[in-house]
Design a protein around this motif. Structure first.
Motif, PDB file in Angstrom:
ATOM      1  N   GLN A  36      38.973  16.460 -68.633  1.00 38.32           N
ATOM      2  CA  GLN A  36      37.692  15.811 -68.874  1.00 38.32           C
ATOM      3  C   GLN A  36      37.366  14.910 -67.690  1.00 38.32           C
ATOM      4  OE1 GLN A  36      37.403  13.470 -72.432  1.00 38.32           O
ATOM      5  NE2 GLN A  36      35.259  13.008 -72.108  1.00 38.32           N
ATOM      6  N   LYS A  37      36.255  15.173 -67.041  1.00 38.15           N
ATOM      7  CA  LYS A  37      35.856  14.393 -65.864  1.00 38.15           C
ATOM      8  C   LYS A  37      35.573  12.952 -66.266  1.00 38.15           C
ATOM      9  CE  LYS A  37      32.981  14.305 -61.868  1.00 38.15           C
ATOM     10  NZ  LYS A  37      32.663  15.123 -60.770  1.00 38.15           N
ATOM     11  N   ASN A  38      36.089  12.014 -65.468  1.00 38.84           N
ATOM     12  CA  ASN A  38      35.884  10.595 -65.689  1.00 38.84           C
ATOM     13  C   ASN A  38      34.894  10.079 -64.644  1.00 38.84           C
ATOM     14  OD1 ASN A  38      35.994   7.842 -65.999  1.00 38.84           O
ATOM     15  ND2 ASN A  38      38.220   7.725 -66.091  1.00 38.84           N
ATOM     16  N   PRO A  39      33.601   9.977 -64.971  1.00 40.22           N
ATOM     17  CA  PRO A  39      32.601   9.576 -63.978  1.00 40.22           C
ATOM     18  C   PRO A  39      32.697   8.105 -63.573  1.00 40.22           C
ATOM     19  CG  PRO A  39      31.588   9.794 -66.137  1.00 40.22           C
ATOM     20  CD  PRO A  39      33.009  10.264 -66.269  1.00 40.22           C
ATOM     21  N   ILE A  59      49.863  25.945 -63.739  1.00 43.39           N
ATOM     22  CA  ILE A  59      48.895  25.690 -64.805  1.00 43.39           C
ATOM     23  C   ILE A  59      47.505  25.644 -64.186  1.00 43.39           C
ATOM     24  CG2 ILE A  59      48.155  24.064 -66.585  1.00 43.39           C
ATOM     25  CD1 ILE A  59      51.087  23.077 -66.673  1.00 43.39           C
ATOM     26  N   SER A  60      46.637  26.557 -64.612  1.00 46.70           N
ATOM     27  CA  SER A  60      45.272  26.554 -64.081  1.00 46.70           C
ATOM     28  C   SER A  60      44.464  25.461 -64.785  1.00 46.70           C
ATOM     29  CB  SER A  60      44.616  27.920 -64.261  1.00 46.70           C
ATOM     30  OG  SER A  60      44.477  28.214 -65.625  1.00 46.70           O
ATOM     31  N   THR A  61      43.478  24.929 -64.079  1.00 49.63           N
ATOM     32  CA  THR A  61      42.660  23.852 -64.631  1.00 49.63           C
ATOM     33  C   THR A  61      41.185  24.133 -64.406  1.00 49.63           C
ATOM     34  OG1 THR A  61      42.693  22.590 -62.569  1.00 49.63           O
ATOM     35  CG2 THR A  61      44.419  22.091 -64.166  1.00 49.63           C
ATOM     36  N   TYR A  62      40.374  23.559 -65.259  1.00 49.39           N
ATOM     37  CA  TYR A  62      38.959  23.457 -64.966  1.00 49.39           C
ATOM     38  C   TYR A  62      38.457  22.146 -65.550  1.00 49.39           C
ATOM     39  CZ  TYR A  62      37.611  25.321 -69.592  1.00 49.39           C
ATOM     40  OH  TYR A  62      37.438  25.544 -70.924  1.00 49.39           O
ATOM     41  N   VAL A  63      37.395  21.635 -64.976  1.00 53.85           N
ATOM     42  CA  VAL A  63      36.872  20.326 -65.323  1.00 53.85           C
ATOM     43  C   VAL A  63      35.690  20.501 -66.260  1.00 53.85           C
ATOM     44  CG1 VAL A  63      35.904  18.180 -64.404  1.00 53.85           C
ATOM     45  CG2 VAL A  63      37.644  19.421 -63.112  1.00 53.85           C
ATOM     46  N   SER A  64      35.650  19.690 -67.313  1.00 51.68           N
ATOM     47  CA  SER A  64      34.581  19.753 -68.300  1.00 51.68           C
ATOM     48  C   SER A  64      34.173  18.334 -68.691  1.00 51.68           C
ATOM     49  CB  SER A  64      35.067  20.506 -69.534  1.00 51.68           C
ATOM     50  OG  SER A  64      34.089  20.501 -70.545  1.00 51.68           O
ATOM     51  N   SER A  65      33.015  18.211 -69.262  1.00 52.47           N
ATOM     52  CA  SER A  65      32.579  16.906 -69.746  1.00 52.47           C
ATOM     53  C   SER A  65      32.738  16.791 -71.258  1.00 52.47           C
ATOM     54  CB  SER A  65      31.124  16.650 -69.349  1.00 52.47           C
ATOM     55  OG  SER A  65      30.311  17.669 -69.865  1.00 52.47           O
ATOM     56  N   THR A  66      33.196  17.861 -71.910  1.00 56.87           N
ATOM     57  CA  THR A  66      33.381  17.841 -73.364  1.00 56.87           C
ATOM     58  C   THR A  66      34.767  18.358 -73.723  1.00 56.87           C
ATOM     59  OG1 THR A  66      32.475  20.059 -73.606  1.00 56.87           O
ATOM     60  CG2 THR A  66      30.931  18.224 -73.807  1.00 56.87           C
ATOM     61  N   GLU A  67      35.249  17.950 -74.893  1.00 59.89           N
ATOM     62  CA  GLU A  67      36.552  18.404 -75.380  1.00 59.89           C
ATOM     63  C   GLU A  67      36.414  19.710 -76.155  1.00 59.89           C
ATOM     64  OE1 GLU A  67      39.354  15.842 -77.357  1.00 59.89           O
ATOM     65  OE2 GLU A  67      38.372  14.104 -76.488  1.00 59.89           O
ATOM     66  N   ASN A  68      37.436  20.544 -76.053  1.00 66.89           N
ATOM     67  CA  ASN A  68      37.529  21.756 -76.840  1.00 66.89           C
ATOM     68  C   ASN A  68      38.879  21.705 -77.535  1.00 66.89           C
ATOM     69  OD1 ASN A  68      37.819  24.285 -77.916  1.00 66.89           O
ATOM     70  ND2 ASN A  68      37.050  25.354 -76.116  1.00 66.89           N
ATOM     71  N   GLU A  69      38.898  21.524 -78.840  1.00 67.06           N
ATOM     72  CA  GLU A  69      40.147  21.298 -79.567  1.00 67.06           C
ATOM     73  C   GLU A  69      41.085  22.501 -79.564  1.00 67.06           C
ATOM     74  OE1 GLU A  69      39.390  19.699 -83.423  1.00 67.06           O
ATOM     75  OE2 GLU A  69      38.125  18.095 -82.640  1.00 67.06           O
ATOM     76  N   LYS A  70      40.604  23.673 -79.209  1.00 69.05           N
ATOM     77  CA  LYS A  70      41.460  24.862 -79.203  1.00 69.05           C
ATOM     78  C   LYS A  70      42.344  24.922 -77.962  1.00 69.05           C
ATOM     79  CE  LYS A  70      37.680  27.309 -80.733  1.00 69.05           C
ATOM     80  NZ  LYS A  70      36.816  28.444 -80.600  1.00 69.05           N
ATOM     81  N   ASP A  71      41.961  24.224 -76.908  1.00 64.88           N
ATOM     82  CA  ASP A  71      42.698  24.281 -75.648  1.00 64.88           C
ATOM     83  C   ASP A  71      43.464  22.979 -75.407  1.00 64.88           C
ATOM     84  OD1 ASP A  71      41.700  26.824 -74.834  1.00 64.88           O
ATOM     85  OD2 ASP A  71      39.798  25.862 -74.344  1.00 64.88           O
ATOM     86  N   PHE A  72      44.395  23.040 -74.457  1.00 70.51           N
ATOM     87  CA  PHE A  72      45.067  21.829 -74.018  1.00 70.51           C
ATOM     88  C   PHE A  72      44.069  21.022 -73.194  1.00 70.51           C
ATOM     89  CE2 PHE A  72      48.612  24.733 -74.714  1.00 70.51           C
ATOM     90  CZ  PHE A  72      49.391  23.937 -75.539  1.00 70.51           C
TER      91      PHE A  72
END
Length: 95
Positions: A36-39, A59-72
Motif C-alpha cells: 500500500q503506497k504511503n503518500p 516475491i513479486s510486488t505491486y503498489v496499490s492504494s487499496t487493500e485486497n484481503e485475499k492477497d498478502f
C-alpha cells in the motif's frame, strides 16, 4: 590529550542499528505481495528499496492504494533524522 579528544569524538558520532524481524513461516509460500503506497512518507526512495528487497527473495510486488484481503498485503512507514547528514532512523513494514 589530543588522542582522547579524537576518541571521544569518534565514539559520539558512531550509530547503532536495531532490527526485530520475526520470520515468516515457509508454509505460507508467499509469491506475490501488494504494497500500500504511503503518500505521506518523506523518504522518497524507500518504496523502490522495499520492492527490491522482496524481489531478492523471489516475491513479486505491486503498489496499490487499496487493500485486497485475499492477497498478502504490506503497509510501510519510514522516518528520517538528521545528524550532520540525513539518514533513515526508523522503518516499519506491517502486514
Amino acid at each position: 590529550m589530543k588522542l582522547l579528544a579524537i576518541l571521544i569524538t569518534l565514539i559520539t558520532i558512531t550509530g547503532c542499528t536495531s532490527m526485530k524481524v520475526p520470520p515468516v513461516p515457509a508454509s505460507l509460500n508467499i509469491k506475490k505481495i501488494i504494497i500500500q503506497k504511503n503518500p505521506k512518507l518523506a523518504v522518497s526512495d524507500y518504496l523502490p528499496v522495499l520492492r527490491e528487497g522482496f524481489d531478492r527473495h523471489g516475491i513479486s510486488t505491486y503498489v496499490s492504494s487499496t487493500e485486497n484481503e485475499k492477497d498478502f498485503f504490506a503497509i510501510y512507514t519510514a522516518l528520517r533524522s538528521w545528524d550532520l547528514a540525513t539518514f533513515l532512523s526508523h522503518a516499519e513494514i506491517k502486514e
